[in-house]
Scaffold this motif. Structure first.
Motif, PDB file in Angstrom:
ATOM      1  N   PRO A 140      41.006  82.589  66.326  1.00  0.00           N
ATOM      2  CA  PRO A 140      40.337  83.660  67.064  1.00  0.00           C
ATOM      3  C   PRO A 140      41.076  84.989  66.898  1.00  0.00           C
ATOM      4  CG  PRO A 140      40.659  81.709  68.431  1.00  0.00           C
ATOM      5  CD  PRO A 140      41.475  81.506  67.196  1.00  0.00           C
ATOM      6  N   GLY A 141      40.353  86.068  67.030  1.00  0.00           N
ATOM      7  CA  GLY A 141      40.966  87.387  66.984  1.00  0.00           C
ATOM      8  C   GLY A 141      41.694  87.716  68.278  1.00  0.00           C
ATOM      9  N   GLY A 142      42.607  88.660  68.214  1.00  0.00           N
ATOM     10  CA  GLY A 142      43.270  89.175  69.398  1.00  0.00           C
ATOM     11  C   GLY A 142      44.384  88.310  69.948  1.00  0.00           C
ATOM     12  N   LEU A 143      44.878  87.334  69.181  1.00  0.00           N
ATOM     13  CA  LEU A 143      45.954  86.479  69.678  1.00  0.00           C
ATOM     14  C   LEU A 143      47.283  87.234  69.662  1.00  0.00           C
ATOM     15  CD1 LEU A 143      45.226  83.028  67.994  1.00  0.00           C
ATOM     16  CD2 LEU A 143      44.473  83.891  70.216  1.00  0.00           C
ATOM     17  N   VAL A 144      48.059  87.076  70.730  1.00  0.00           N
ATOM     18  CA  VAL A 144      49.359  87.736  70.830  1.00  0.00           C
ATOM     19  C   VAL A 144      50.441  86.697  71.079  1.00  0.00           C
ATOM     20  CG1 VAL A 144      48.405  89.929  71.639  1.00  0.00           C
ATOM     21  CG2 VAL A 144      49.049  88.180  73.306  1.00  0.00           C
ATOM     22  N   ALA A 145      51.636  86.991  70.568  1.00  0.00           N
ATOM     23  CA  ALA A 145      52.816  86.149  70.784  1.00  0.00           C
ATOM     24  C   ALA A 145      54.038  86.961  70.391  1.00  0.00           C
ATOM     25  CB  ALA A 145      52.739  84.867  69.944  1.00  0.00           C
ATOM     26  N   ASP A 146      55.140  86.763  71.106  1.00  0.00           N
ATOM     27  CA  ASP A 146      56.415  87.400  70.731  1.00  0.00           C
ATOM     28  C   ASP A 146      56.270  88.914  70.510  1.00  0.00           C
ATOM     29  OD1 ASP A 146      57.690  84.927  70.826  1.00  0.00           O
ATOM     30  OD2 ASP A 146      57.290  84.510  68.717  1.00  0.00           O
ATOM     31  N   GLU A 147      55.486  89.567  71.361  1.00  0.00           N
ATOM     32  CA  GLU A 147      55.284  91.021  71.297  1.00  0.00           C
ATOM     33  C   GLU A 147      54.675  91.478  69.979  1.00  0.00           C
ATOM     34  OE1 GLU A 147      59.045  92.783  72.217  1.00  0.00           O
ATOM     35  OE2 GLU A 147      58.981  92.168  74.311  1.00  0.00           O
ATOM     36  N   GLY A 148      53.873  90.608  69.393  1.00  0.00           N
ATOM     37  CA  GLY A 148      53.155  90.945  68.173  1.00  0.00           C
ATOM     38  C   GLY A 148      51.818  90.229  68.162  1.00  0.00           C
ATOM     39  N   TYR A 149      51.182  90.204  67.013  1.00  0.00           N
ATOM     40  CA  TYR A 149      49.854  89.623  66.872  1.00  0.00           C
ATOM     41  C   TYR A 149      49.883  88.446  65.898  1.00  0.00           C
ATOM     42  CZ  TYR A 149      48.278  93.849  69.215  1.00  0.00           C
ATOM     43  OH  TYR A 149      48.108  94.858  70.135  1.00  0.00           O
ATOM     44  N   VAL A 150      49.043  87.471  66.179  1.00  0.00           N
ATOM     45  CA  VAL A 150      48.838  86.353  65.254  1.00  0.00           C
ATOM     46  C   VAL A 150      47.523  86.620  64.538  1.00  0.00           C
ATOM     47  CG1 VAL A 150      48.740  83.858  64.991  1.00  0.00           C
ATOM     48  CG2 VAL A 150      49.988  84.862  66.922  1.00  0.00           C
ATOM     49  N   VAL A 151      47.611  86.800  63.229  1.00  0.00           N
ATOM     50  CA  VAL A 151      46.440  87.171  62.436  1.00  0.00           C
ATOM     51  C   VAL A 151      46.326  86.204  61.256  1.00  0.00           C
ATOM     52  CG1 VAL A 151      46.535  89.598  63.126  1.00  0.00           C
ATOM     53  CG2 VAL A 151      47.796  88.851  61.102  1.00  0.00           C
ATOM     54  N   GLN A 152      45.280  86.389  60.460  1.00  0.00           N
ATOM     55  CA  GLN A 152      45.015  85.457  59.373  1.00  0.00           C
ATOM     56  C   GLN A 152      44.653  86.222  58.112  1.00  0.00           C
ATOM     57  OE1 GLN A 152      41.907  82.621  60.390  1.00  0.00           O
ATOM     58  NE2 GLN A 152      43.043  80.980  59.401  1.00  0.00           N
ATOM     59  N   PHE A 153      45.349  85.909  57.027  1.00  0.00           N
ATOM     60  CA  PHE A 153      45.058  86.478  55.720  1.00  0.00           C
ATOM     61  C   PHE A 153      44.901  85.339  54.722  1.00  0.00           C
ATOM     62  CE2 PHE A 153      47.452  89.951  57.728  1.00  0.00           C
ATOM     63  CZ  PHE A 153      46.614  91.021  57.484  1.00  0.00           C
ATOM     64  N   ALA A 154      43.861  85.399  53.900  1.00  0.00           N
ATOM     65  CA  ALA A 154      43.650  84.402  52.845  1.00  0.00           C
ATOM     66  C   ALA A 154      43.749  82.990  53.403  1.00  0.00           C
ATOM     67  CB  ALA A 154      44.644  84.612  51.704  1.00  0.00           C
ATOM     68  N   ASP A 155      43.169  82.781  54.578  1.00  0.00           N
ATOM     69  CA  ASP A 155      43.109  81.487  55.266  1.00  0.00           C
ATOM     70  C   ASP A 155      44.434  81.049  55.876  1.00  0.00           C
ATOM     71  OD1 ASP A 155      40.363  80.944  54.801  1.00  0.00           O
ATOM     72  OD2 ASP A 155      40.809  80.236  52.782  1.00  0.00           O
ATOM     73  N   VAL A 156      45.441  81.918  55.918  1.00  0.00           N
ATOM     74  CA  VAL A 156      46.768  81.537  56.401  1.00  0.00           C
ATOM     75  C   VAL A 156      47.128  82.378  57.624  1.00  0.00           C
ATOM     76  CG1 VAL A 156      49.189  81.213  55.784  1.00  0.00           C
ATOM     77  CG2 VAL A 156      47.418  81.053  54.006  1.00  0.00           C
ATOM     78  N   ALA A 157      47.489  81.720  58.724  1.00  0.00           N
ATOM     79  CA  ALA A 157      47.919  82.423  59.929  1.00  0.00           C
ATOM     80  C   ALA A 157      49.340  82.943  59.734  1.00  0.00           C
ATOM     81  CB  ALA A 157      47.861  81.498  61.134  1.00  0.00           C
ATOM     82  N   VAL A 158      49.566  84.193  60.158  1.00  0.00           N
ATOM     83  CA  VAL A 158      50.861  84.848  60.018  1.00  0.00           C
ATOM     84  C   VAL A 158      51.118  85.680  61.275  1.00  0.00           C
ATOM     85  CG1 VAL A 158      50.873  84.928  57.488  1.00  0.00           C
ATOM     86  CG2 VAL A 158      49.755  86.762  58.773  1.00  0.00           C
ATOM     87  N   PHE A 159      52.360  86.150  61.392  1.00  0.00           N
ATOM     88  CA  PHE A 159      52.755  86.959  62.538  1.00  0.00           C
ATOM     89  C   PHE A 159      52.896  88.415  62.100  1.00  0.00           C
ATOM     90  CE2 PHE A 159      56.210  88.751  65.238  1.00  0.00           C
ATOM     91  CZ  PHE A 159      55.541  88.725  66.448  1.00  0.00           C
ATOM     92  N   GLU A 160      52.254  89.322  62.844  1.00  0.00           N
ATOM     93  CA  GLU A 160      52.250  90.740  62.498  1.00  0.00           C
ATOM     94  C   GLU A 160      52.825  91.551  63.648  1.00  0.00           C
ATOM     95  OE1 GLU A 160      49.019  93.958  60.844  1.00  0.00           O
ATOM     96  OE2 GLU A 160      48.439  92.706  62.540  1.00  0.00           O
ATOM     97  N   ARG A 161      53.668  92.484  63.315  1.00  0.00           N
ATOM     98  CA  ARG A 161      54.172  93.441  64.302  1.00  0.00           C
ATOM     99  C   ARG A 161      54.431  94.762  63.587  1.00  0.00           C
ATOM    100  NH1 ARG A 161      59.746  92.122  67.083  1.00  0.00           N
ATOM    101  NH2 ARG A 161      58.605  90.403  68.028  1.00  0.00           N
ATOM    102  N   GLY A 162      53.960  95.857  64.184  1.00  0.00           N
ATOM    103  CA  GLY A 162      54.202  97.167  63.592  1.00  0.00           C
ATOM    104  C   GLY A 162      53.607  97.330  62.216  1.00  0.00           C
ATOM    105  N   ALA A 163      52.404  96.785  62.012  1.00  0.00           N
ATOM    106  CA  ALA A 163      51.669  96.893  60.745  1.00  0.00           C
ATOM    107  C   ALA A 163      52.372  96.187  59.592  1.00  0.00           C
ATOM    108  CB  ALA A 163      51.404  98.358  60.384  1.00  0.00           C
ATOM    109  N   SER A 164      53.287  95.260  59.896  1.00  0.00           N
ATOM    110  CA  SER A 164      53.978  94.488  58.869  1.00  0.00           C
ATOM    111  C   SER A 164      53.919  93.007  59.212  1.00  0.00           C
ATOM    112  CB  SER A 164      55.454  94.913  58.761  1.00  0.00           C
ATOM    113  OG  SER A 164      55.562  96.264  58.366  1.00  0.00           O
TER     114      SER A 164
END
Length: 258
Positions: A140-164
Motif C-alpha cells: 500500500p502507499g503511504g507506509l511510514v517507518a523509522d522516520e521515512g517511507y516504505v516504497v516499492q520500485f521494480a516490484d521490490v520494497a525499499v526504505f526511502e528518506r530524504g528523496a534517497s
C-alpha cells in the motif's frame, strides 16, 4: 546471459569477492557476533533470539558451519571468508523454494535493505515468478517507518528518506508492510535480506534471505527453523552486475529461466 555451471559460478563468486576472501574484515565480524550475543537487538535483524545465543563462540560456530567464516576463535583480525560452495548450496535451496512458489502460484513479496546492490537481483526473480503466474505483492502507499517511507520500485520494497533509498537493517519497514497487508493480503513467501527477511520469518511467513558474514542472525534463524533459507554472500560488492550470473543460475535451477 549464459548459465554457468556450479564450478564456473564458484569461480565467479571468488573472482568478484561475492564469496571467498570477502571485503568484510574479521574484527568487524566478531564485533557483530559479540553484539548479537550481548542482546543488541539491532543485530537480531527482526528475529527474537531470547537468551539462546548469549555465547559469541556459539555464534561463531554457526557462522563457520553455515557461512564458511574461519572457525578459529583465536583469529581476531585480518581477512575472513565466505565459502562459495555454501553460497551455491543456499542458491540451490532457494531454487527449490522458488519451484514450489511457481507451482502453487503463490503470493510473493520482495524487499531489500541493500537497494544499491540487490534491487536488481530481487526484481529479476520477481519478474520470473510473475511470468509463471505468481502474484507479486504490491504494498500500500503511504507506509511510514523509522522516520521515512516504505516504497516499492521494480516490484521490490525499499526504505526511502530524504528523496534517497537507504541501506537499512531495521525490521520496522517489514512490520509496516505486513500490518498494512493484513491477513487477507499476507504473502506466502518473502524474499529479502536484513531485518526485512528476519521479521517476516519471525512473523510466520516463509522467508528466504541473503546475508553477509557480519550478519549472523539470519543464519541462526535458518538453524532454528525460523528462516526457510539463508544464502551467504557479500551483499554489496563493487559492481551490482556481478550478481547477474548468480541470479541466472538460481532461476535456471528453479526451472524459471526464460
Amino acid at each position: 546471459m549464459p548459465i554457468l555451471s556450479r564450478a564456473a559460478l564458484v569461480e565467479h563468486l571468488v573472482r568478484t569477492r561475492i564469496a571467498g576472501d570477502v571485503a568484510t574484515p574479521r574484527d568487524n565480524n566478531l564485533s557483530h557476533y559479540r553484539k548479537l550475543a550481548n542482546g543488541d537487538r539491532h543485530y537480531w535483524l527482526g528475529l527474537e533470539l531470547g537468551d539462546r545465543w548469549t555465547d559469541e563462540q556459539d555464534v561463531l560456530a554457526v557462522m563457520a558451519e553455515r557461512c564458511g567464516v574461519i572457525d578459529d576463535p583465536a583469529h581476531r583480525v585480518g581477512q575472513d571468508t565466505i565459502d562459495p560452495e555454501l553460497t551455491v548450496d543456499g542458491l540451490d535451496r532457494m531454487a527449490a523454494r522458488l519451484r514450489k512458489a511457481a507451482a502453487g502460484r503463490e503470493r510473493v513479496l520482495f524487499a531489500t535493505g541493500h537497494p544499491g546492490a540487490l534491487i536488481d537481483v530481487h526484481s529479476r526473480v520477481a519478474a520470473a515468478l510473475r511470468a509463471q503466474g505468481c502474484d507479486i505483492a504490491r504494498i500500500p502507499g503511504g507506509l511510514v517507518a523509522d522516520e521515512g517511507y516504505v516504497v516499492q520500485f521494480a516490484d521490490v520494497a525499499v526504505f526511502e528518506r530524504g528523496a534517497s533509498l537507504w541501506h537499512t537493517h531495521s525490521p520496522e519497514p517489514m512490520n509496516a508492510i505486513l500490518d498494512a497487508l493484513g491477513e487477507d493480503g499476507r504473502p506466502d513467501l518473502v524474499i529479502a535480506d536484513h531485518g526485512w527477511a528476519g521479521r517476516a520469518g519471525q512473523r510466520g511467513v516463509d522467508s528466504v534471505g541473503y546475508a553477509d558474514c557480519n550478519d549472523p542472525a539470519l543464519f541462526i534463524g535458518e538453524a532454528e527453523g525460523t528462516m526457510q533459507v539463508t544464502i551467504p554472500l557479500d551483499d554489496h560488492v563493487l559492481d551490482p552486475r556481478f550478481y547477474e550470473p548468480l541470479t541466472a543460475y538460481t532461476l535456471n535451477a528453479a526451472g524459471l529461466a526464460a
